[in-house]
Design an enzyme around this catalytic site. Structure first.
Site, PDB file in Angstrom:
ATOM      1  N   SER A 197      37.692  36.255  45.706  1.00 23.05           N
ATOM      2  CA  SER A 197      37.715  36.262  47.168  1.00 23.05           C
ATOM      3  C   SER A 197      36.329  36.604  47.707  1.00 23.05           C
ATOM      4  O   SER A 197      35.723  37.563  47.254  1.00 23.05           O
ATOM      5  CB  SER A 197      38.694  37.311  47.694  1.00 23.05           C
ATOM      6  OG  SER A 197      39.944  37.142  47.124  1.00 23.05           O
ATOM      7  N   HIS A 231      41.386  29.724  48.722  1.00 19.33           N
ATOM      8  CA  HIS A 231      40.992  29.453  47.345  1.00 19.33           C
ATOM      9  C   HIS A 231      40.939  27.943  47.139  1.00 19.33           C
ATOM     10  O   HIS A 231      41.971  27.288  47.078  1.00 19.33           O
ATOM     11  CB  HIS A 231      41.999  30.050  46.354  1.00 19.33           C
ATOM     12  CG  HIS A 231      41.918  31.527  46.246  1.00 19.33           C
ATOM     13  ND1 HIS A 231      41.167  32.176  45.298  1.00 19.33           N
ATOM     14  CD2 HIS A 231      42.504  32.503  46.966  1.00 19.33           C
ATOM     15  CE1 HIS A 231      41.287  33.475  45.451  1.00 19.33           C
ATOM     16  NE2 HIS A 231      42.091  33.705  46.454  1.00 19.33           N
ATOM     17  N   HIS A 288      46.547  32.751  40.059  1.00 23.46           N
ATOM     18  CA  HIS A 288      47.020  34.138  39.972  1.00 23.46           C
ATOM     19  C   HIS A 288      48.423  34.207  39.372  1.00 23.46           C
ATOM     20  O   HIS A 288      49.262  33.343  39.629  1.00 23.46           O
ATOM     21  CB  HIS A 288      47.062  34.781  41.361  1.00 23.46           C
ATOM     22  CG  HIS A 288      45.728  34.894  42.025  1.00 23.46           C
ATOM     23  ND1 HIS A 288      45.203  33.886  42.799  1.00 23.46           N
ATOM     24  CD2 HIS A 288      44.809  35.886  42.013  1.00 23.46           C
ATOM     25  CE1 HIS A 288      44.015  34.265  43.252  1.00 23.46           C
ATOM     26  NE2 HIS A 288      43.749  35.469  42.779  1.00 23.46           N
ATOM     27  N   TYR A 335      50.731  36.184  40.309  1.00 30.45           N
ATOM     28  CA  TYR A 335      51.742  36.380  41.355  1.00 30.45           C
ATOM     29  C   TYR A 335      52.180  35.070  42.014  1.00 30.45           C
ATOM     30  O   TYR A 335      53.148  35.036  42.763  1.00 30.45           O
ATOM     31  CB  TYR A 335      51.258  37.378  42.420  1.00 30.45           C
ATOM     32  CG  TYR A 335      50.009  36.988  43.165  1.00 30.45           C
ATOM     33  CD1 TYR A 335      50.004  35.956  44.099  1.00 30.45           C
ATOM     34  CD2 TYR A 335      48.822  37.673  42.955  1.00 30.45           C
ATOM     35  CE1 TYR A 335      48.864  35.604  44.779  1.00 30.45           C
ATOM     36  CE2 TYR A 335      47.663  37.328  43.628  1.00 30.45           C
ATOM     37  CZ  TYR A 335      47.691  36.286  44.544  1.00 30.45           C
ATOM     38  OH  TYR A 335      46.550  35.935  45.209  1.00 30.45           O
ATOM     39  N   GLU A 336      51.461  34.001  41.734  1.00 28.91           N
ATOM     40  CA  GLU A 336      51.880  32.704  42.275  1.00 28.91           C
ATOM     41  C   GLU A 336      53.088  32.154  41.528  1.00 28.91           C
ATOM     42  O   GLU A 336      53.699  31.178  41.968  1.00 28.91           O
ATOM     43  CB  GLU A 336      50.718  31.706  42.211  1.00 28.91           C
ATOM     44  CG  GLU A 336      49.574  32.083  43.137  1.00 28.91           C
ATOM     45  CD  GLU A 336      48.399  31.138  43.005  1.00 28.91           C
ATOM     46  OE1 GLU A 336      48.481  30.014  43.489  1.00 28.91           O
ATOM     47  OE2 GLU A 336      47.393  31.545  42.382  1.00 28.91           O
ATOM     48  N   ALA A 373      37.856  40.633  44.195  1.00 30.76           N
ATOM     49  CA  ALA A 373      37.929  41.669  45.223  1.00 30.76           C
ATOM     50  C   ALA A 373      38.882  42.729  44.695  1.00 30.76           C
ATOM     51  O   ALA A 373      39.864  42.404  44.030  1.00 30.76           O
ATOM     52  CB  ALA A 373      38.475  41.075  46.518  1.00 30.76           C
ATOM     53  N   MET A 406      44.382  42.166  41.321  1.00 35.27           N
ATOM     54  CA  MET A 406      45.517  41.330  40.887  1.00 35.27           C
ATOM     55  C   MET A 406      45.073  40.180  40.000  1.00 35.27           C
ATOM     56  O   MET A 406      45.754  39.161  39.911  1.00 35.27           O
ATOM     57  CB  MET A 406      46.247  40.771  42.116  1.00 35.27           C
ATOM     58  CG  MET A 406      46.711  41.826  43.094  1.00 35.27           C
ATOM     59  SD  MET A 406      47.472  41.081  44.542  1.00 35.27           S
ATOM     60  CE  MET A 406      47.549  42.501  45.653  1.00 35.27           C
ATOM     61  N   SER A 407      43.926  40.324  39.355  1.00 34.03           N
ATOM     62  CA  SER A 407      43.412  39.217  38.534  1.00 34.03           C
ATOM     63  C   SER A 407      42.550  39.769  37.405  1.00 34.03           C
ATOM     64  O   SER A 407      42.661  40.940  37.051  1.00 34.03           O
ATOM     65  CB  SER A 407      42.569  38.282  39.412  1.00 34.03           C
ATOM     66  OG  SER A 407      41.399  38.954  39.849  1.00 34.03           O
ATOM     67  N   ASN A 456      38.124  47.402  49.995  1.00 35.22           N
ATOM     68  CA  ASN A 456      38.923  48.383  50.756  1.00 35.22           C
ATOM     69  C   ASN A 456      39.164  49.572  49.849  1.00 35.22           C
ATOM     70  O   ASN A 456      39.058  49.438  48.635  1.00 35.22           O
ATOM     71  CB  ASN A 456      40.269  47.764  51.158  1.00 35.22           C
ATOM     72  CG  ASN A 456      41.038  47.260  49.939  1.00 35.22           C
ATOM     73  OD1 ASN A 456      40.715  46.195  49.384  1.00 35.22           O
ATOM     74  ND2 ASN A 456      42.017  48.025  49.493  1.00 35.22           N
ATOM     75  N   HIS A 466      45.142  41.745  54.096  1.00 37.66           N
ATOM     76  CA  HIS A 466      44.387  40.655  53.484  1.00 37.66           C
ATOM     77  C   HIS A 466      43.157  40.323  54.341  1.00 37.66           C
ATOM     78  O   HIS A 466      42.094  39.990  53.822  1.00 37.66           O
ATOM     79  CB  HIS A 466      45.309  39.434  53.349  1.00 37.66           C
ATOM     80  CG  HIS A 466      44.710  38.295  52.593  1.00 37.66           C
ATOM     81  ND1 HIS A 466      44.190  38.425  51.327  1.00 37.66           N
ATOM     82  CD2 HIS A 466      44.539  36.988  52.922  1.00 37.66           C
ATOM     83  CE1 HIS A 466      43.720  37.251  50.915  1.00 37.66           C
ATOM     84  NE2 HIS A 466      43.921  36.369  51.870  1.00 37.66           N
TER      85      HIS A 466
HETATM   86  N1  HPA Z   1      44.774  46.216  45.505  1.00 40.69           N
HETATM   87  C1  HPA Z   1      44.945  45.105  44.754  1.00 40.69           C
HETATM   88  N2  HPA Z   1      44.201  44.034  44.884  1.00 40.69           N
HETATM   89  C2  HPA Z   1      43.225  44.051  45.809  1.00 40.69           C
HETATM   90  C3  HPA Z   1      42.998  45.159  46.616  1.00 40.69           C
HETATM   91  C4  HPA Z   1      43.818  46.309  46.460  1.00 40.69           C
HETATM   92  O1  HPA Z   1      43.674  47.336  47.137  1.00 40.69           O
HETATM   93  N3  HPA Z   1      41.945  44.852  47.419  1.00 40.69           N
HETATM   94  C5  HPA Z   1      41.575  43.586  47.095  1.00 40.69           C
HETATM   95  N4  HPA Z   1      42.337  43.100  46.117  1.00 40.69           N
END
Ligand code: HPA
Length: 281
Positions: free
Chosen positions: A31, A64, A86, A88-89, A116, A214-215, A238, A250
């Site tokens: 991302s 993406h 991903h 989760y997809e 990210a 998540m990756s 974040n 997001h």
């Molecule tokens: N958690 C999981 N995946 C993320 C986060 C998070 O806080 N920020 C960006 N991708």
């Protein structure tokens, strides 16, 4: 040949005649880094849409793009994944890591993984870049479960030095020389797509994780199994759930990733060149 190997070989056979060159370095754009391929950092030689590769899993996440971009970072031939797949997809883990294995079959020996991530370490701030020293994969299934792909790597794969120690040294030197602050830490992969709870983040901190995402981890496992040397870099977009009490979104993730993009791109370009020149990889 097992089914996973058959699918991978089928994908490779369908594209091998369309590759502009043998890439040395592979790059997965997370991302915020999606624009890297259009940034002027790469002299683009060709692209290959995922949808034009038979049997290739397709990304469904907004923002993406789904394609390989081939080009040169100065003298280094590079293949980029603009858009990753991903877990989760809803794909099988073997599909999630198929693109990385495909880049290995194309000839890439070095893999830069970017993402990210949420900051777990309280010393981190949104916008920080973090070199991945190690990972925790225990919360998601291994991509190596199932029949082993003997042509790629061993059944029982050592994971001691997944994120290449020499590359990490080079990256720290490169970041320092470019005046780009760089944290170093442990990345933990959650399945997503929901963000973590504060309790999950406290658990991850106790386990020794510095950043959550998540990756990346599943890709690193498959790439390491296949003998690639890996460099992983997270953009802390974040603070993870519960660290500041603020809710996660997001949009915030994308905004911070966009703000950090220029620095991130500069580090990636300098890193690809330094790793290639200093290690001969
Ligand atoms: N958690 C999981 N995946 C993320 C986060 C998070 O806080 N920020 C960006 N991708």
């Amino acid at each position: 040949m097992n089914q996973i190997e058959e699918k991978l070989t089928g994908c490779y056979e369908s594209i091998r005649g369309r590759l502009p060159f043998v890439p040395q370095t592979a790059l997965v754009l997370g991302s915020g880094l999606g624009g890297y391929a259009e940034s002027g950092n790469i002299r683009v030689e060709g692209t290959l849409d995922y949808q034009d590769i038979q049997g290739f899993p397709r990304s469904t996440v907004e923002g993406h793009k789904g394609r390989f971009v081939f080009g040169y970072v100065e003298e280094v031939p590079v293949v980029c994944m603009q858009g990753r797949v991903h877990y989760y997809e809803g794909y099988a883990m073997s599909d999630v890591v198929l693109p990385v294995r495909l880049m290995r079959l194309m000839g890439a020996e070095t893999l830069f993984l970017t993402n990210a991530a949420g900051g777990i370490n309280k010393d981190y701030r949104p916008g920080d870049l973090m070199l991945i020293r190690d990972h925790i994969s225990s919360l998601v299934p291994s991509p190596l479960i199932g029949p082993n792909l003997d042509s790629l790597g061993p059944r029982f794969c050592d994971m001691t030095d997944t994120y290449d120690a020499e590359y990490r040294t080079v990256m720290k030197e490169t970041a320092a020389a470019a005046g780009i602050p760089l944290q170093e830490g442990v990345y933990i992969q959650f399945s997503g797509p929901q963000y973590e709870t504060p309790a999950e983040i406290r658990m991850a901190r106790m386990l020794g994780a510095d950043a959550a995402g998540m990756s990346t981890v599943c890709e690193a496992i498959a790439a390491h199994h296949a003998g690639m040397r890996i460099c992983g870099i997270s953009c802390i977009t974040n603070m993870a759930a519960g660290v500041t009490g603020e809710k996660l979104s997001h949009e915030e993730v994308q905004e911070t990733a966009d703000e950090a993009a220029e620095r991130f791109q500069k580090l990636i370009t300098a890193g690809i060149l330094a790793v290639s020149r200093k290690t001969g990889a």
